[in-house]
Each structure stands twice: as structure tokens, then as C-alpha cells.
Design a protein around this motif. Structure first.
Motif, PDB file in Angstrom:
ATOM      1  N   ILE A   3      17.452 -25.597 -15.333  1.00 12.99           N
ATOM      2  CA  ILE A   3      17.281 -26.577 -16.394  1.00 12.99           C
ATOM      3  C   ILE A   3      15.795 -26.688 -16.719  1.00 12.99           C
ATOM      4  N   THR A   5      12.765 -28.304 -18.309  1.00 11.10           N
ATOM      5  CA  THR A   5      12.549 -29.715 -18.624  1.00 11.10           C
ATOM      6  C   THR A   5      11.117 -30.011 -19.054  1.00 11.10           C
ATOM      7  N   ASP A  50      15.453 -27.353 -22.234  1.00 12.17           N
ATOM      8  CA  ASP A  50      16.855 -27.774 -22.293  1.00 12.17           C
ATOM      9  C   ASP A  50      16.952 -29.290 -22.373  1.00 12.17           C
ATOM     10  N   SER A  74      15.592 -28.758 -32.707  1.00  9.27           N
ATOM     11  CA  SER A  74      16.326 -27.826 -31.840  1.00  9.27           C
ATOM     12  C   SER A  74      17.791 -27.718 -32.240  1.00  9.27           C
ATOM     13  N   ALA A  77      20.088 -28.502 -29.390  1.00 11.77           N
ATOM     14  CA  ALA A  77      20.046 -27.677 -28.183  1.00 11.77           C
ATOM     15  C   ALA A  77      19.264 -28.365 -27.072  1.00 11.77           C
ATOM     16  N   THR A  78      18.259 -29.160 -27.444  1.00 12.85           N
ATOM     17  CA  THR A  78      17.479 -29.911 -26.468  1.00 12.85           C
ATOM     18  C   THR A  78      18.053 -31.316 -26.350  1.00 12.85           C
ATOM     19  N   ALA A 121      21.681 -32.576 -19.091  1.00 12.50           N
ATOM     20  CA  ALA A 121      21.465 -31.162 -19.400  1.00 12.50           C
ATOM     21  C   ALA A 121      22.789 -30.428 -19.588  1.00 12.50           C
TER      22      ALA A 121
END
Length: 223
Positions: A3, A5, A50, A74, A77-78, A121
Motif C-alpha cells: 500500500i 501511502t 494508493d 486520480s 484510484a487514491t 486502501a
């Protein structure tokens, strides 16, 4: 899966603490850290994480505005996980409306931090019944002076799915919904998955907002 971050907080001690804790996990990688919202937006565009862990109150651009921009750029997506305190209830609804997937208290324990990052996530919402009730309270405060909104079109939902949506908006957990409707937890999850798909909902947070905006639940409705 690792993940990726980004951590954003204007308090260096808090930010460094979260970065160091997350860095101890094999499945979590901190790709960037920001000291304000504007920097968080720039770094998110550069690193495409992510998940972004955003303090709500930051200089130059607050966490809510930063989350809105990051999520939009994004295309979802984020994911955004907001850092907050119980003293910031008035921002909860606004953050969810901006697309945030959950909230984490600044004094959260290490296990709570890891759980929150992994849940969000994975595409789920970290929205406890307690936070849901805070959202409802804030919605009530914001809409108290507004005229009732006519109920929207939920013809695509079954009667039971609509009932589950209303109970979610009233802050009930899956277990409480199961008890209220005298059905199993598994059946509750099935109803939730179906109504989310039909209504294009991402998570429980959006379900709360939708139910109120459609007028399915009035601000004065009891829990």
C-alpha cells in the motif's frame, strides 16, 4: 500488495510518528510526506499513492480541499483517510462529501492506524456507527433551516434494500440492522452489496449522504 501511502500533517511530530509507524510494515510503504494541503496535492500527483492520510486542519489548503482534489485527479484510484479529533465534528460531513473514505483519531493506537490504512486502501469505508451518528448530527445542523427535500427515485431498490439504506443512514451497524430486521448478518451484507451496486455507491459514507439527500430520512428522524 504494498500500500503506497502519502502522509500529510502540518505538525512534524505527528507526521513523523505516523510515517515511522507505517514504515515498520512490510505491506505499507510511505512514498511521500507533506506539511500542508497544497504540498499534499502536488506530491500525490507526482507519486500517485494508493492512500493519502490527511490532517483536516492544515495551512495553505485544508485536508478536505486536498482530499477533493487528489481523489478527482486520480479518478478515485487514491483513497483518502482523514486525521481528526472529536472536537472537529463539524467537518465530518464535509469530508465525506469530498470523497474521504474514513476517519482516524490523532491519538489512535498503532493497531487502529494499521487497520484503518488497510481497510481504506482495500476500497472499504472506515465509518463506525459512532462516526455515522456524527454525520447525521452535522447533516441535521446544516439542513435544519432548509425545507424538506422530496424523496428521490429509489424504484430500483427492493423494499428491504430501501429499508436497509434508511437504517444505515440512522447509524446502525450491520449487527444492529440484522437484529432490527430479524435476519442474519450475511443477509444484511447481501442487501448492502446489492443496494450499493444499484445506486452506484462506493461505501457506507455515500449511503448516509444519499439517504438524506433523497429525503428517505428526515433530519429530525430518531435513531
Amino acid at each position: 500488495m504494498v500500500i503506497r501511502t502519502l502522509v500529510a500533517d502540518d505538525q512534524a511530530v505527528v507526521r513523523t510518528g505516523f510515517v515511522n509507524l507505517l514504515g515498520t510494515q512490510d505491506d505499507i510503504q510511505v512514498v511521500a510526506e507533506a506539511e500542508d494541503g497544497a504540498q499534499a496535492v502536488r506530491l500525490a500527483a507526482e507519486h500517485r499513492p494508493d492512500l493519502v492520510l490527511l490532517d483536516i486542519r492544515m495551512p495553505h489548503k485544508n485536508g478536505i480541499d486536498a482530499a477533493r482534489e487528489i481523489i478527482a485527479a486520480s479518478e478515485g484510484a487514491t483513497k483518502a483517510l482523514m486525521l481528526t479529533t472529536f472536537g472537529l465534528d463539524e467537518y465530518v460531513y464535509e469530508a465525506l462529501a469530498a470523497g474521504a473514505s474514513g476517519f482516524l483519531l490523532k491519538d489512535a493506537t498503532f493497531p487502529e492506524l494499521l487497520h484503518a490504512v488497510r481497510v481504506v486502501a482495500a476500497g472499504d469505508a472506515l465509518l463506525s456507527p459512532e462516526i455515522t451518528r456524527r454525520v447525521v448530527a452535522e447533516f441535521t445542523r446544516q439542513r435544519a433551516a432548509a425545507p424538506p427535500v422530496p424523496a428521490g427515485d429509489v424504484d430500483g431498490l427492493t423494499a428491504r434494500e430501501a429499508e436497509v439504506l434508511v437504517l444505515i443512514a440512522q447509524g446502525l451497524s450491520n449487527a444492529e440492522i440484522a437484529h432490527r430486521l430479524t435476519i442474519t448478518d450475511h443477509t444484511v451484507k447481501t442487501h448492502i452489496n446489492r443496494l450499493f451496486t444499484k445506486m452506484g455507491l462506493r461505501d457506507r459514507a455515500q449511503a448516509v449522504i444519499l439517504a438524506y439527500e433523497l429525503g428517505l430520512v428526515r433530519p429530525s428522524a430518531p435513531r
